[in-house]
Design an enzyme around this catalytic site. Structure first.
Site, short mmCIF file in Angstrom:
data_model
loop_
_atom_site.label_atom_id
_atom_site.label_comp_id
_atom_site.label_asym_id
_atom_site.label_seq_id
_atom_site.Cartn_x
_atom_site.Cartn_y
_atom_site.Cartn_z
CE LYS A 47 -2.16 -0.77 3.86
NZ LYS A 47 -1.70 -2.05 4.37
NE ARG A 102 -3.81 -1.33 10.90
CZ ARG A 102 -2.90 -0.83 10.08
NH1 ARG A 102 -3.11 0.33 9.48
NH2 ARG A 102 -1.80 -1.49 9.84
NE ARG A 155 7.49 -3.34 6.17
CZ ARG A 155 6.16 -3.14 6.24
NH1 ARG A 155 5.55 -2.46 5.29
NH2 ARG A 155 5.47 -3.64 7.21
NE ARG A 188 6.90 -0.68 9.89
CZ ARG A 188 5.72 -0.66 9.28
NH1 ARG A 188 5.59 -0.02 8.13
NH2 ARG A 188 4.69 -1.28 9.80
NE ARG A 219 2.55 -4.88 11.47
CZ ARG A 219 3.65 -4.87 10.71
NH1 ARG A 219 4.78 -5.33 11.19
NH2 ARG A 219 3.61 -4.40 9.50
P1 ADP Z 1 1.23 -2.16 8.15
O1 ADP Z 1 0.14 -1.84 7.18
O2 ADP Z 1 2.45 -2.71 7.48
O3 ADP Z 1 0.77 -2.99 9.32
P2 ADP Z 1 1.21 0.58 9.15
O4 ADP Z 1 2.35 1.49 8.99
O5 ADP Z 1 -0.03 0.86 8.38
O6 ADP Z 1 1.77 -0.86 8.80
O7 ADP Z 1 0.80 0.47 10.70
C1 ADP Z 1 1.72 0.14 11.71
C2 ADP Z 1 1.02 0.10 13.09
O8 ADP Z 1 0.43 1.38 13.38
C3 ADP Z 1 -0.16 -0.88 13.20
O9 ADP Z 1 0.25 -2.20 13.48
C4 ADP Z 1 -0.98 -0.24 14.34
O10 ADP Z 1 -0.41 -0.52 15.60
C5 ADP Z 1 -0.81 1.24 14.08
N1 ADP Z 1 -1.91 1.77 13.23
C6 ADP Z 1 -1.79 2.24 11.95
N2 ADP Z 1 -2.99 2.63 11.47
C7 ADP Z 1 -3.89 2.40 12.48
C8 ADP Z 1 -5.28 2.57 12.61
N3 ADP Z 1 -6.03 3.04 11.60
N4 ADP Z 1 -5.87 2.22 13.79
C9 ADP Z 1 -5.16 1.74 14.80
N5 ADP Z 1 -3.83 1.53 14.75
C10 ADP Z 1 -3.20 1.86 13.60
#
Ligand code: ADP
Length: 187
Positions: free
Chosen positions: A13, A88, A127, A133, A144
């Site tokens: 994404k 999410r 990654r 990260r 996750r």
């Molecule tokens: P990925 O899509 O690879 O899991 P992101 O960078 O989108 O990584 O998100 C990393 C972390 O940030 C998530 O595992 C969560 O803890 C938090 N996070 C991101 N977006 C949200 C959201 N919309 N609601 C709650 N937590 C979020």
């Protein structure tokens, strides 16, 4: 164009959003990036979010929504945006709909990047090696993916019901996938 990008962690994404934002001249708004910036800046919100993110769980809906509203009301988002990482879960779907209704800027389309789970695990491992990260450790990744299957997968159904969902094959070369996304947007 007001667009939501959906897909598992590691589905590409963020990578696609970075390319597509230039083509569409709209900002890429990633709630993950916003949260990581808050953690790095050591703000109150960042301190709260850090442990939750490192455990692979979702930061509370209230925190993320407040942060998102602040970002969406900045002038550059008036032309549209690519939303990545939000909504999410189903509660966030409703919250987003309410917020965007108030701002009179509803989501126009949701693109789901479809990538098989074996490939997801492989991509995240790559990654982790490249970016380091904090939440790309094997246990956190497992959590996750579990949270994704349980809470985030239903989000695609929500947009499908609204007639806004387009599914794009997320396997292939970066440029190829970008072309598929752009083609889906022009359909
Ligand atoms: P990925 O899509 O690879 O899991 P992101 O960078 O989108 O990584 O998100 C990393 C972390 O940030 C998530 O595992 C969560 O803890 C938090 N996070 C991101 N977006 C949200 C959201 N919309 N609601 C709650 N937590 C979020």
């Amino acid at each position: 164009m007001r667009l939501v990008l959906l897909g598992a962690p590691g589905s590409g994404k963020g990578t696609q959003a970075d390319v597509i934002k230039t083509k569409l001249s709209v900002p890429h708004i990633s709630t993950g990036d916003l949260l990581r910036a808050a953690v790095k800046a050591g703000t109150q919100l960042g301190l709260k979010a850090k442990a939750v993110m490192e455990a692979g769980q979702l930061v509370s809906d209230d925190i993320v929504l407040g942060m998102l509203e602040e970002r969406l009301t900045q002038p550059d988002a008036a032309a549209g945006f690519i939303l990545d990482g939000y909504p999410r879960n189903l509660a966030q779907c409703t919250a987003l709909e309410t917020l965007l209704k108030r701002l009179e800027r509803p989501i126009e389309v949701a693109i789901q990047l479809d990538v098989p789970s074996e490939l997801i695990v492989e991509r995240i491992a790559t990654r982790a090696a490249v970016q380091g990260r904090q939440d790309d450790t094997p246990e956190t990744v497992r959590e996750r993916l579990r949270v994704y299957a349980q809470q985030t997968e239903p989000v695609a159904g929500y947009f499908a019901q609204e007639g806004k969902l387009k599914v794009v094959d997320g396997v292939g070369e970066l440029g190829e996938i970008t072309q598929r996304v752009l083609a889906a947007l022009s359909r």
